[in-house]
Design an enzyme around this catalytic site. Structure first.
Site, mmCIF file in Angstrom:
data_model
loop_
_atom_site.group_PDB
_atom_site.id
_atom_site.type_symbol
_atom_site.label_atom_id
_atom_site.label_comp_id
_atom_site.label_asym_id
_atom_site.label_seq_id
_atom_site.Cartn_x
_atom_site.Cartn_y
_atom_site.Cartn_z
ATOM 1 C CE LYS A 132 -23.865 46.324 0.578
ATOM 2 N NZ LYS A 132 -23.727 44.903 0.941
ATOM 3 C CG ASP A 150 -28.079 48.171 2.165
ATOM 4 O OD1 ASP A 150 -28.282 49.376 2.436
ATOM 5 O OD2 ASP A 150 -28.451 47.253 2.900
#
Length: 221
Positions: A132, A150
DNA sequence: ATCCCGAGGG
DNA sequence: CCCTCTGGAT
């Protein structure tokens, strides 16, 4: 609870809905970009590492003093985790993050001349940097296409019935098939803003939502 | 699956 | 009180 009954929908249909969502996002969040304060790719990388399981607000309150004391990789590499901790204590997870940031800065110096590498695999070798964070930094600092997933993007992808995948990487791959490359970095930031301010985890404000016409999960006030 | 962790919202 | 916040490493 949390169970979203998604419509049966062909790929073509879903793509058209995704494009309608994209247009609504462009109108609602024109020019959406990261809200993390930074003046360099290095500072963006540090701020993004700090933002794990924390609010951008808390990170932005801490980074001015942190960057004044440790402006670049060299300064941070010469520090100890104990010297970094006071600057980031209020963010949470501060011992792990202090340790990771110092190790990250040292590795940047040793392996990348103190610069942030533009390569996802190289970024993910840095302590505290996973898929991420690497995807966010590549997109925000260097304009590399991709949709980082996320907590917000995962929640919205599910509510909007854009992906049923269970891992962030799986959701990201599916979203990247639905949105044009040139819009992917924008879509990431726009979905984060939308999740933060309107489509919140607890009490989404559906009556005020510009995406509601395209959202199978919308609820009445 | 679990740990790390403070702060704000409801 | 419990839940959530731009996760990552073990």
């Amino acid at each position: 609870m949390g169970g979203v009954d998604c419509p049966r929908e062909g790929l073509k249909e879903k793509r058209e809905r995704a494009l309608a969502i994209l247009e609504a996002l462009k109108r609602a969040y024109p020019g959406a970009k990261t809200e993390l304060r930074h003046n360099s790719p290095f500072q963006l990388l540090v701020a993004t590492v700090l933002s794990a399981q924390a609010t951008d607000k808390s990170v932005n309150e801490a980074t001015p003093a942190l960057f004044a004391r440790f402006p670049d990789a060299k300064a941070l590499a010469e520090a100890t985790p104990e010297a970094v901790e006071p600057y980031i204590r209020r963010i949470g997870l501060y011992r792990t993050k202090a340790r990771n940031l110092v190790a990250l800065a040292r590795r940047l110096l040793e392996a990348h001349g103190g610069e942030v590498p533009r390569d996802k695999e190289a970024l993910m070798e840095l302590p505290g940097v996973g898929w991420k964070t690497a995807t966010v930094v590549l997109g925000a600092a260097f304009g590399v296409p991709g949709i980082a997933v996320d907590t917000h993007v995962a929640r919205l992808a599910k509510r909007l019935c854009l992906s049923r995948a269970k891992t962030p990487e799986g959701i990201g791959a599916e979203l990247e098939r639905l949105f044009p490359e040139e819009d992917q970095v924008f879509v990431h930031h726009a979905l984060v803003l939308h999740g933060r301010y309107l489509c919140t985890a607890r009490r989404p404000r559906c009556p005020a939502c510009p995406l509601a016409p395209h959202c199978p999960s919308r609820q009445e006030g």
